[in-house]
Scaffold this active site. Structure first.
Site, PDB file in Angstrom:
ATOM      1  CB  CYS A   2      35.294 -22.860 -54.418  1.00 32.89           C
ATOM      2  SG  CYS A   2      36.367 -22.289 -55.617  1.00 32.89           S
ATOM      3  NE  ARG A  27      32.062 -21.372 -50.625  1.00 30.76           N
ATOM      4  CZ  ARG A  27      32.426 -21.380 -49.075  1.00 30.76           C
ATOM      5  NH1 ARG A  27      31.659 -20.998 -48.369  1.00 30.76           N
ATOM      6  NH2 ARG A  27      33.879 -21.549 -48.383  1.00 30.76           N
ATOM      7  CD1 TRP A  75      36.060 -16.379 -57.199  1.00 33.63           C
ATOM      8  CD2 TRP A  75      38.041 -16.954 -56.210  1.00 33.63           C
ATOM      9  NE1 TRP A  75      36.962 -14.906 -57.497  1.00 33.63           N
ATOM     10  CE2 TRP A  75      37.875 -15.024 -56.628  1.00 33.63           C
ATOM     11  CE3 TRP A  75      38.828 -17.289 -55.159  1.00 33.63           C
ATOM     12  CZ2 TRP A  75      39.427 -14.903 -56.143  1.00 33.63           C
ATOM     13  CZ3 TRP A  75      40.144 -16.064 -55.586  1.00 33.63           C
ATOM     14  CH2 TRP A  75      40.600 -14.747 -56.115  1.00 33.63           C
ATOM     15  CG  ASN A 101      35.945 -24.099 -50.546  1.00 30.96           C
ATOM     16  OD1 ASN A 101      35.647 -23.751 -49.543  1.00 30.96           O
ATOM     17  ND2 ASN A 101      36.919 -22.934 -51.003  1.00 30.96           N
ATOM     18  N   GLY A 102      39.548 -24.615 -51.556  1.00 33.89           N
ATOM     19  CA  GLY A 102      40.795 -24.305 -51.151  1.00 33.89           C
ATOM     20  C   GLY A 102      42.201 -24.192 -51.584  1.00 33.89           C
ATOM     21  CD  GLU A 489      31.835  -0.285 -47.257  1.00 39.94           C
ATOM     22  OE1 GLU A 489      32.482  -1.491 -47.611  1.00 39.94           O
ATOM     23  OE2 GLU A 489      30.595  -1.492 -48.005  1.00 39.94           O
ATOM     24  CE  LYS A 493      29.784  -2.934 -50.387  1.00 42.70           C
ATOM     25  NZ  LYS A 493      30.468  -3.299 -49.170  1.00 42.70           N
ATOM     26  CD  GLU A 496      31.493  -5.387 -53.407  1.00 45.64           C
ATOM     27  OE1 GLU A 496      32.671  -5.959 -53.235  1.00 45.64           O
ATOM     28  OE2 GLU A 496      31.559  -4.627 -52.686  1.00 45.64           O
ATOM     29  CG  HIS A 512      48.709  16.638 -49.046  1.00 43.03           C
ATOM     30  ND1 HIS A 512      48.879  17.480 -49.030  1.00 43.03           N
ATOM     31  CD2 HIS A 512      46.996  16.441 -48.430  1.00 43.03           C
ATOM     32  CE1 HIS A 512      49.154  18.323 -47.579  1.00 43.03           C
ATOM     33  NE2 HIS A 512      47.982  17.931 -47.179  1.00 43.03           N
ATOM     34  CE  LYS A 611      28.197 -11.979 -48.131  1.00 44.49           C
ATOM     35  NZ  LYS A 611      28.691 -10.160 -48.052  1.00 44.49           N
TER      36      LYS A 611
HETATM   37  C1  F6R Z   1      32.820  -6.035 -49.878  1.00 45.66           C
HETATM   38  C2  F6R Z   1      33.139  -7.604 -48.909  1.00 45.66           C
HETATM   39  C3  F6R Z   1      34.230  -7.670 -48.882  1.00 45.66           C
HETATM   40  C4  F6R Z   1      34.357  -8.889 -47.936  1.00 45.66           C
HETATM   41  C5  F6R Z   1      35.950  -8.693 -47.113  1.00 45.66           C
HETATM   42  C6  F6R Z   1      35.546  -9.375 -45.970  1.00 45.66           C
HETATM   43  O1  F6R Z   1      31.582  -5.663 -50.438  1.00 45.66           O
HETATM   44  O2  F6R Z   1      31.670  -7.661 -48.626  1.00 45.66           O
HETATM   45  O3  F6R Z   1      35.341  -6.589 -48.903  1.00 45.66           O
HETATM   46  O4  F6R Z   1      33.504  -7.280 -46.398  1.00 45.66           O
HETATM   47  O5  F6R Z   1      35.809  -9.671 -48.188  1.00 45.66           O
HETATM   48  O6  F6R Z   1      34.815 -10.410 -45.656  1.00 45.66           O
HETATM   49  P1  F6R Z   1      34.381 -10.825 -44.349  1.00 45.66           P
HETATM   50  O7  F6R Z   1      33.246 -10.099 -43.866  1.00 45.66           O
HETATM   51  O8  F6R Z   1      33.318 -11.962 -44.635  1.00 45.66           O
HETATM   52  O9  F6R Z   1      35.567 -11.282 -43.476  1.00 45.66           O
END
Ligand code: F6R
Length: 616
Positions: A2, A27, A75, A101-102, A489, A493, A496, A512, A611
């Site tokens: 949020c 956010r 969010w 927010n929280g 990774e 990507k 998501e 396995h 984010k």
């Molecule tokens: C994936 C992504 C998330 C963050 C995760 C941790 O693309 O961005 O998986 O890596 O939420 O976030 P930070 O690095 O901000 O602690």
């Protein structure tokens, strides 16, 4: 998650709030809302969906007058994303308006007490409980708003950054913080409130970051009044001037921030190295290590804690640190670490990695590690973030603001810091030979150029491959050694931003279980670079081929064997195994981007994500 925003001053609040909310959408974007206050009351607008949906509901924005206002982009945690659950929330008497927010963990118990006292609730949110708790305490004890907020917050279990306005006193906003971020922009005769400073950078660069357990009373034409929530003790504000280039938060020629951020990597890696790796003599200087050299040299064990993409960078860090320093390393998900009473000794080091520096689980893990007496080193991108402020020492990644929800440039910047860290500690501990150290430093300098080359050589082939596979339902990503986390990774990507199911596996683990999934419809991305188990990888490719899987191989320039077996080949420059993730991840980022683009997804704001994950 949020995003919250607020303004109090002499300008019209509406454009500041609505433009600010757009900048905070990363956010969360399940719903949004604003409340603008004037002498005769307030106007409240809320809408499900993104800020543009909210804008559509506001027919005559120029008529919304008021120099005090608060806004929120959500969010969803408690209650589905709809208009009713959107913030701001209003108390039963219509007198108090609040954004949050929280998470209020004990909201249910409080709600029962409030219900017994005649309060009613329209939404399913914990926030509506909080605003009514403040009202209840205020009325019962005949308190000022700030005192009612303060006392209510002492009853709360959970995390919050909040802003509250009293309808009859629109010349004042009360804000408070615990766990969730809250930045206050300060100019003469005006205050800006936001979850991060970006929304108010056009107006001021003077920022105060509220600390946990602090609240502030913002009043028109008055000095800032900063206090401790627990005992109302008055505090002296420490205001900092932010150094930020506004160009970094614009898309420029790119359609999406994610693509811009992928293409920025040659520069961001250089920025991470700048001032830390001497061009002439290979000397590495990271202040956070320099000042704590003994702790690193004598460390018995290192635990790296992170979430998501930062957790993948941590796995690469494990490989690098163990290989170059011979210190045992464990990697933990922050959400697991914080709840399992980890064994930490005084000489242990905990490294926390976070792009945002606000991830709730990582922050909690940091606090736990400190409580247990470990030395905590942070690797963060956002300067002044909660994690950066709370660690014992650390290194910023200097990748610049990352706006796309899918992390890209922060990942390569984190790896770059980890390489520097491993080389530096390895050299101090004499666990790496002089010649290996020198040749890795030399190669490290060439990385920005190699990433640049990768971005150029791969572009067209990746577009072609993306067209072929944009409609599949599943993808498999395989890698070995230091490139196994890169496979994880790559899969993350793709998942998501394109919503295609994808899994990352160590290549040899395939037999396995996951090998059962392979048929002519399964594309398998396999990192088959020359250094590190190349022959074994060739064997794995043969196994996939025998089951008619489609192979997309990431190979080095000049490769023959893997290229002959693969259906598609993406070339990356030759590089030592230790540094290879910095180039092998680039085509995987581009592949995810191109597939999502072809599928027409909203790449910068994928569904259900945010984010900054400031709730656990
Ligand atoms: C994936 C992504 C998330 C963050 C995760 C941790 O693309 O961005 O998986 O890596 O939420 O976030 P930070 O690095 O901000 O602690």
């Amino acid at each position: 998650m949020c995003g919250i925003i607020g303004y109090l001053g002499y300008r019209e609040a509406y454009p500041i709030l609505i433009n600010g909310l757009k900048k905070l959408e990363y956010r969360g974007y399940d719903s949004s809302g604003i409340a603008i206050f004037c002498k005769n009351g307030y106007r409240l607008y809320k809408s499900k969906g993104k800020v543009n949906e909210l804008k559509k509901k506001i027919f005559s924005p120029h008529k919304i007058k008021g120099t005090t206002g608060i806004g929120h982009t959500r969010w969803a945690t408690h209650g589905i994303p709809d208009d009713v659950n959107a913030h701001p929330h209003v108390s039963n008497s219509n007198e108090l308006i609040l954004i949050h927010n929280g998470i209020i963990e004990n909201y249910h118990a409080i709600k029962i007490i409030l219900l017994k006292n005649g309060f009613t609730f329209k939404s399913k949110t914990d926030t509506e409980v909080l605003v009514n708790l403040i009202e209840y305490i205020q009325k019962k004890n005949k308190l000022s708003l700030e005192e009612a907020v303060r006392i209510s917050l002492t009853e709360i279990v959970g995390a919050y950054s909040i802003a509250v306005v009293e309808k009859s006193h629109p010349e004042r906003i009360v804000i408070a913080k615990l766990g969730s971020p809250l930045a206050l922009g300060i100019n003469e005769r005006e205050f800006f409130i936001a979850s991060d400073p970006i929304p108010f950078l056009d107006y001021t660069k003077n920022v105060l970051y509220l600390k946990d357990g602090e609240m502030a009373i913002l009043s028109k034409n008055k000095e800032l009044d900063l206090r401790k929530i627990l005992d109302n003790h008055k505090l002296s504000p420490i205001i900092k001037e932010l150094q930020i280039n506004l160009k970094e938060i614009e898309k420029g020629e790119y359609k999406y921030f994610m693509l811009k951020e992928i293409y920025e990597q040659p520069r961001t890696i250089l920025d991470t190295l700048r001032g830390r790796l001497s061009i002439t003599d290979g000397f590495i200087c990271i202040n956070g290590i320099e000042f704590n050299k003994d702790i690193f040299v004598n460390a018995k064990c290192i635990t790296i804690v992170a979430c998501g993409t930062s957790w993948h960078a941590s796995l690469i860090g494990e490989y690098l640190l163990e290989e170059l320093t011979r210190i045992p390393v464990e990697v933990e998900y922050a959400s697991e670490f914080r709840y399992r009473n980890p064994i930490l000794e005084k000489e242990d080091i905990v490294i926390v990695i976070s792009q945002s520096g606000e991830t709730a689980d990582t922050l909690a893990a940091l606090n736990l590690a400190k409580k247990k007496g470990a030395f905590v080193f942070g690797i963060c991108n956002v300067v002044g973030s909660s994690i950066a402020r709370n660690v014992d020492a650390g290194a910023y990644t200097h990748a610049g603001p990352e706006i796309g929800v899918a992390s890209t440039k922060a990942f390569t910047a984190q790896i770059t810091v980890l390489v520097l860290l491993a080389l530096k500690i390895g050299k101090e501990r004499l666990s790496i030979t002089e010649s290996r150290y020198n040749s890795l430093c030399q190669e490290l300098r060439s990385i920005p150029e190699k990433v640049n080359k990768t971005l150029k050589i791969d572009e067209d082939s990746i577009k072609e491959i993306s067209k072929i596979y944009s409609n599949v339902n599943n993808f498999l990503y395989l890698g070995r050694g230091i490139n196994f986390p890169v496979a994880l990774e790559g899969a993350l990507k793709l998942k998501e931003i394109s919503y295609i199911h994808a899994e990352g596996y160590p290549a040899a683990e395939m037999k396995h279980g996951p090998i059962a999934l392979i048929d002519e419809n399964m594309p398998v991305v396999i990192i088959a670079t020359k250094k590190g188990c190349y022959e074994k990888i060739i064997g794995n490719i043969q196994e996939i081929k025998a089951r008619k899987g489609k192979i997309i191989a990431i190979v080095n320039e000049g490769d023959i064997q893997a290229s002959m077996l693969a259906d598609h080949v993406i070339k990356v420059p030759n590089i030592s195994e230790e540094l290879s993730p910095l180039v092998t991840v680039i085509p995987l980022q581009l592949l995810a981007y191109q597939i999502a683009f072809i599928r027409g997804e909203n790449i910068d704001q994928p569904r259900n994500l945010a984010k900054s994950v400031t709730v656990e």
